[in-house]
Motif scaffolding. Structure first.
Motif, PDB file in Angstrom:
ATOM      1  N   PRO A 164      35.014  36.292  48.493  1.00 56.84           N
ATOM      2  CA  PRO A 164      36.491  36.340  48.567  1.00 56.84           C
ATOM      3  C   PRO A 164      37.165  36.223  47.214  1.00 56.84           C
ATOM      4  O   PRO A 164      38.338  36.589  47.076  1.00 56.84           O
ATOM      5  CB  PRO A 164      36.830  35.154  49.478  1.00 56.84           C
ATOM      6  CG  PRO A 164      35.658  34.237  49.367  1.00 56.84           C
ATOM      7  CD  PRO A 164      34.462  35.104  49.158  1.00 56.84           C
ATOM      8  N   GLU A 165      36.454  35.713  46.249  1.00 58.01           N
ATOM      9  CA  GLU A 165      37.034  35.537  44.916  1.00 58.01           C
ATOM     10  C   GLU A 165      36.265  36.393  43.918  1.00 58.01           C
ATOM     11  O   GLU A 165      35.128  36.083  43.564  1.00 58.01           O
ATOM     12  CB  GLU A 165      36.980  34.067  44.498  1.00 58.01           C
ATOM     13  CG  GLU A 165      37.759  33.139  45.426  1.00 58.01           C
ATOM     14  CD  GLU A 165      37.626  31.680  45.022  1.00 58.01           C
ATOM     15  OE1 GLU A 165      36.899  31.427  44.033  1.00 58.01           O
ATOM     16  OE2 GLU A 165      38.218  30.834  45.691  1.00 58.01           O
ATOM     17  N   GLY A 166      36.880  37.479  43.498  1.00 57.01           N
ATOM     18  CA  GLY A 166      36.278  38.342  42.488  1.00 57.01           C
ATOM     19  C   GLY A 166      35.236  39.294  43.005  1.00 57.01           C
ATOM     20  O   GLY A 166      34.516  39.905  42.213  1.00 57.01           O
ATOM     21  N   GLY A 167      35.116  39.456  44.327  1.00 58.43           N
ATOM     22  CA  GLY A 167      34.144  40.385  44.881  1.00 58.43           C
ATOM     23  C   GLY A 167      34.604  41.831  44.760  1.00 58.43           C
ATOM     24  O   GLY A 167      35.813  42.129  44.754  1.00 58.43           O
ATOM     25  N   MET A 168      33.647  42.736  44.651  1.00 58.75           N
ATOM     26  CA  MET A 168      33.983  44.153  44.485  1.00 58.75           C
ATOM     27  C   MET A 168      34.674  44.714  45.723  1.00 58.75           C
ATOM     28  O   MET A 168      35.539  45.597  45.617  1.00 58.75           O
ATOM     29  CB  MET A 168      32.712  44.958  44.192  1.00 58.75           C
ATOM     30  CG  MET A 168      32.966  46.433  43.915  1.00 58.75           C
ATOM     31  SD  MET A 168      31.447  47.354  43.592  1.00 58.75           S
ATOM     32  CE  MET A 168      30.971  46.600  42.033  1.00 58.75           C
ATOM     33  N   ALA A 169      34.312  44.228  46.912  1.00 61.65           N
ATOM     34  CA  ALA A 169      34.929  44.746  48.131  1.00 61.65           C
ATOM     35  C   ALA A 169      36.425  44.481  48.145  1.00 61.65           C
ATOM     36  O   ALA A 169      37.229  45.378  48.434  1.00 61.65           O
ATOM     37  CB  ALA A 169      34.259  44.127  49.359  1.00 61.65           C
ATOM     38  N   ASN A 170      36.849  43.266  47.815  1.00 61.27           N
ATOM     39  CA  ASN A 170      38.285  42.966  47.776  1.00 61.27           C
ATOM     40  C   ASN A 170      38.969  43.685  46.625  1.00 61.27           C
ATOM     41  O   ASN A 170      40.156  44.041  46.730  1.00 61.27           O
ATOM     42  CB  ASN A 170      38.490  41.452  47.655  1.00 61.27           C
ATOM     43  CG  ASN A 170      38.248  40.732  48.970  1.00 61.27           C
ATOM     44  OD1 ASN A 170      38.352  41.326  50.041  1.00 61.27           O
ATOM     45  ND2 ASN A 170      37.924  39.455  48.900  1.00 61.27           N
ATOM     46  N   TRP A 171      38.246  43.919  45.542  1.00 63.84           N
ATOM     47  CA  TRP A 171      38.839  44.674  44.429  1.00 63.84           C
ATOM     48  C   TRP A 171      39.136  46.118  44.847  1.00 63.84           C
ATOM     49  O   TRP A 171      40.191  46.674  44.522  1.00 63.84           O
ATOM     50  CB  TRP A 171      37.893  44.653  43.236  1.00 63.84           C
ATOM     51  CG  TRP A 171      38.365  45.483  42.073  1.00 63.84           C
ATOM     52  CD1 TRP A 171      39.370  45.171  41.200  1.00 63.84           C
ATOM     53  CD2 TRP A 171      37.851  46.752  41.681  1.00 63.84           C
ATOM     54  NE1 TRP A 171      39.519  46.170  40.279  1.00 63.84           N
ATOM     55  CE2 TRP A 171      38.604  47.162  40.542  1.00 63.84           C
ATOM     56  CE3 TRP A 171      36.846  47.585  42.156  1.00 63.84           C
ATOM     57  CZ2 TRP A 171      38.361  48.370  39.894  1.00 63.84           C
ATOM     58  CZ3 TRP A 171      36.615  48.783  41.511  1.00 63.84           C
ATOM     59  CH2 TRP A 171      37.366  49.168  40.396  1.00 63.84           C
ATOM     60  N   LEU A 172      38.215  46.727  45.595  1.00 57.21           N
ATOM     61  CA  LEU A 172      38.454  48.081  46.087  1.00 57.21           C
ATOM     62  C   LEU A 172      39.600  48.109  47.091  1.00 57.21           C
ATOM     63  O   LEU A 172      40.398  49.065  47.111  1.00 57.21           O
ATOM     64  CB  LEU A 172      37.174  48.627  46.728  1.00 57.21           C
ATOM     65  CG  LEU A 172      36.008  48.886  45.769  1.00 57.21           C
ATOM     66  CD1 LEU A 172      34.767  49.311  46.553  1.00 57.21           C
ATOM     67  CD2 LEU A 172      36.369  49.948  44.739  1.00 57.21           C
ATOM     68  N   LEU A 173      39.694  47.077  47.930  1.00 58.17           N
ATOM     69  CA  LEU A 173      40.825  47.014  48.861  1.00 58.17           C
ATOM     70  C   LEU A 173      42.142  46.869  48.121  1.00 58.17           C
ATOM     71  O   LEU A 173      43.173  47.415  48.544  1.00 58.17           O
ATOM     72  CB  LEU A 173      40.637  45.846  49.831  1.00 58.17           C
ATOM     73  CG  LEU A 173      39.510  45.985  50.862  1.00 58.17           C
ATOM     74  CD1 LEU A 173      39.411  44.718  51.705  1.00 58.17           C
ATOM     75  CD2 LEU A 173      39.740  47.183  51.761  1.00 58.17           C
ATOM     76  N   GLY A 174      42.126  46.138  47.010  1.00 55.65           N
ATOM     77  CA  GLY A 174      43.343  45.994  46.223  1.00 55.65           C
ATOM     78  C   GLY A 174      43.808  47.299  45.602  1.00 55.65           C
ATOM     79  O   GLY A 174      45.004  47.501  45.386  1.00 55.65           O
ATOM     80  N   LEU A 175      42.874  48.212  45.327  1.00 59.58           N
ATOM     81  CA  LEU A 175      43.251  49.501  44.754  1.00 59.58           C
ATOM     82  C   LEU A 175      44.064  50.342  45.730  1.00 59.58           C
ATOM     83  O   LEU A 175      44.868  51.197  45.310  1.00 59.58           O
ATOM     84  CB  LEU A 175      41.990  50.272  44.332  1.00 59.58           C
ATOM     85  CG  LEU A 175      41.179  49.662  43.174  1.00 59.58           C
ATOM     86  CD1 LEU A 175      39.959  50.521  42.886  1.00 59.58           C
ATOM     87  CD2 LEU A 175      42.040  49.508  41.925  1.00 59.58           C
ATOM     88  N   VAL A 176      43.853  50.154  47.015  1.00 60.73           N
ATOM     89  CA  VAL A 176      44.596  50.919  48.017  1.00 60.73           C
ATOM     90  C   VAL A 176      45.745  50.104  48.611  1.00 60.73           C
ATOM     91  O   VAL A 176      46.349  50.512  49.609  1.00 60.73           O
ATOM     92  CB  VAL A 176      43.654  51.400  49.140  1.00 60.73           C
ATOM     93  CG1 VAL A 176      42.614  52.350  48.588  1.00 60.73           C
ATOM     94  CG2 VAL A 176      42.977  50.219  49.833  1.00 60.73           C
TER      95      VAL A 176
END
Length: 332
Positions: A164-176
């Motif tokens: 939940p903190e700094g993971g690539m999955a949430n980073w990709l979700l943040g891009l959209v």
């Protein structure tokens, strides 16, 4: 003139000499040994498999069935109290039934979420690699890399990706424009994360199985379909898929068995937070529940009962797929 007697008409050299009795017995003994060896050699060749299976397969199976009918503690295995079907009754209707049905439901949903996308992706990849693509040999070899990766290494890497903190999955979700997701907390998000690990590890393995089966399809079928005006999608749907039907059923059976026995991925995915199967048991499978009952709660009898229930589920899965295969075979 006198008639010659019978002895007079015989060969003057006399009867042929007979072999000494001392030489006949070793020859007969060797022939019997040769015949016995010829009959016994096939059984001797397969005997190691049956010996290993009896020691590491049949005996543990029977011993686990015996334990499931007793109340046995992990710390006192020699003392077993007969309880009959009490362990099964407790799992199905007793106090631990809530956790058992929850683990069974999680096993089914994880199996569906991981098996269906996995086999569809494997079928598509195999279809692409069946054509003459550049660096086709490299891609075929790369498909086995996830399968060759250990469960522990793959799960720990994906646990960081879904962090939940700094993971690539949430980073990709943040891009959209989507907000961060606590992947391990939610029941569906955690099961999706675990399913992604299973899909990543087994898609390439199934793709190679499909690819090998595709290469056995006669090229004349594709040529005839092309002459009739079928495009690639129509060839795939009307030629490739029907010819791959036995292979698809095989992968469905194997993947279903693997999903029923799922343990390593969900267990290690929750190891980062110390909750194997989730804090609310949201992705606890039957394998994790069996491990928890046997080694954490020290109830070997109940854990053995869970193992036999899993064995029964595997038999039902195999039987269902066999019936489906016969129905499809009779339909064609």
């Amino acid at each position: 003139m006198a008639t010659p007697t019978r002895t007079d008409r015989s060969d003057p050299a006399g009867p042929p000499p007979t072999a000494p009795q001392g030489r006949r017995e070793p020859t007969a003994l060797r022939s019997r040994l040769h015949r016995w060896g010829h009959l016994a050699s096939p059984y001797l060749f397969v005997a190691p498999f049956f010996l290993v299976f009896a020691a590491f397969g049949l005996f543990p199976l029977l011993y686990t069935g015996w334990l499931s009918l007793h109340r046995v503690s992990l710390y006192n295995v020699d003392k077993a109290d007969w309880v009959g079907l009490q362990n099964y009754s407790d799992l199905l209707f007793g106090p631990p039934s809530h956790y058992f049905w929850n683990a069974l439901g999680n096993t089914v949903t994880l199996g569906v979420l991981s098996t269906v996308p996995q086999l569809l992706a494997a079928l598509g990849l195999a279809h692409l690699l069946n054509y003459r693509l550049p660096a086709r040999g490299f891609f075929r070899t790369a498909l086995l890399a996830p399968y060759a990766t250990s469960v522990a290494a793959a799960t720990l890497v994906f646990a960081l990706i879904f962090s939940p903190e700094g993971g690539m999955a949430n980073w990709l979700l943040g891009l959209v424009g989507a907000g961060p997701v606590r992947w391990e907390a939610g029941p569906w998000s955690s099961q999706i994360a675990v399913s992604v690990i299973v899909i990543w590890r087994w898609t390439g393995y199934n793709a190679l199985i499909y690819l090998a089966a595709m290469q056995a399809i006669p090229r004349e079928l594709y040529e005839a379909a092309a002459i009739d005006g079928a495009n690639r999608w129509q060839q795939f749907r009307n030629v490739t898929v029907p010819e791959l039907r036995p292979t698809i059923l095989f992968t469905v059976v194997v993947s279903s068995i693997g999903a029923t026995q799922l343990f390593g991925e969900p267990y290690l995915f929750g190891g980062q937070s110390g909750h194997q199967g989730g804090a609310d048991h949201q992705y606890e499978t039957l394998g994790i529940f069996m491990y928890d009952q046997g080694f954490h709660s020290s109830m070997l009898g109940r854990a053995s009962a869970i193992a036999w229930i899993m064995f029964g589920l595997l038999l039902l899965v195999g039987l269902a797929n066999t019936l489906i295969a016969r129905r499809l075979r009779s339909a064609t």
